[in-house]
Design an enzyme around this catalytic site. Structure first.
Site: not given
Ligand code: PRP
Ligand code: URA
Length: 208
Positions: A202, A103, A199, A107
């Site tokens: 993480d 993400r 997160d 944005t």
């Molecule tokens: C997190 C999560 C989803 C996304 C959800 O991933 O695992 O993929 O955010 O958010 P959304 O519904 O608003 O799109 P992130 O982009 O943080 O990446 P990561 O899994 O690499 O930490």
């Molecule tokens: N992605 C995450 O990992 N946690 C949240 O709460 C939202 C998006």
């Protein structure tokens, strides 16, 4: 209403541990796996079985078996990878495709950085897995990308969903059923789910 929410005291119990800031990486991963396995059972209620004949130690019988080749799991990297073992516990021969999305921090729009699907993905039922459905942007973009490849049967499995994310999927992909462990209150100004679990990537990988 395209969402199915696990509603069980043991899931509430597991979620309490998962959400807790003091829960460490090992236990977090184990709980994500365990909840994912339960989500798959719910998602597979409509699975079509193939009729076959087997022999028990006592006699022959007609039996129903799943053709696991008809299924693919698509985790949204990174955090979605944490759910794969839980799905494989139940459908060990499912094919696995990967989509990498992050993400954009300003944005909140998803940015694709990786996409690799098994051959014949268009003929399979796809289980998209990601622990968090926040704005819904990542899951919606994933489903759109899969549909471009001819996929017509998609289910979305997540652990914590926000109402905003559910609405996004219902608007963009009314054909897709969402299976989640809980629906939380809302998103904060950074599009994090409240109360949520932080997160997910993480916490699965111990990166922060
Ligand atoms: C997190 C999560 C989803 C996304 C959800 O991933 O695992 O993929 O955010 O958010 P959304 O519904 O608003 O799109 P992130 O982009 O943080 O990446 P990561 O899994 O690499 O930490
Ligand atoms: N992605 C995450 O990992 N946690 C949240 O709460 C939202 C998006």
């Amino acid at each position: 209403m395209n969402e199915y929410v696990l509603n069980h005291p043991l899931i509430t119990h597991k979620l309490a541990i998962l959400r807790d800031i003091n829960t460490g990486t090992k236990e977090f991963r184990e709980l994500v796996t365990e909840i994912s396995t339960i989500l798959v059972y719910e998602a597979m209620w409509d699975a079509k079985l193939e009729e076959t004949t087997i022999e028990t130690p006592l006699e022959k019988m007609d039996a129903g078996m799943l053709n696991e080749d008809n299924y693919a799991i698509v985790p949204i990297l990174r955090a979605g990878m944490g759910m794969v073992d839980g799905v494989l516990n139940v459908i060990p021969n499912a094919k696995i495709g990967h989509i990498g999305l992050y993400r954009d921090e300003e944005t909140f729009e998803p940015v694709e950085y990786y996409y690799k699907m098994p051959e014949g993905i268009g003929d399979r039922e796809v289980l998209v897995v990601d622990p968090m459905l926040a704005t819904g942007g990542s899951a919606s973009a994933t489903i759109s990308r899969l549909k471009q490849d001819g996929v017509s049967k998609v289910k979305l499995l997540c652990i914590v969903a926000a109402p905003e994310g559910i609405k996004c999927i219902e608007d963009d992909h009314p054909d897709v059923k969402i299976f989640c462990a809980t629906v939380d209150r809302e998103l904060n100004e950074n599009a994090y789910i409240l109360p949520g679990l932080g997160d997910a990537g993480d916490r699965v990988y111990g990166t922060k």
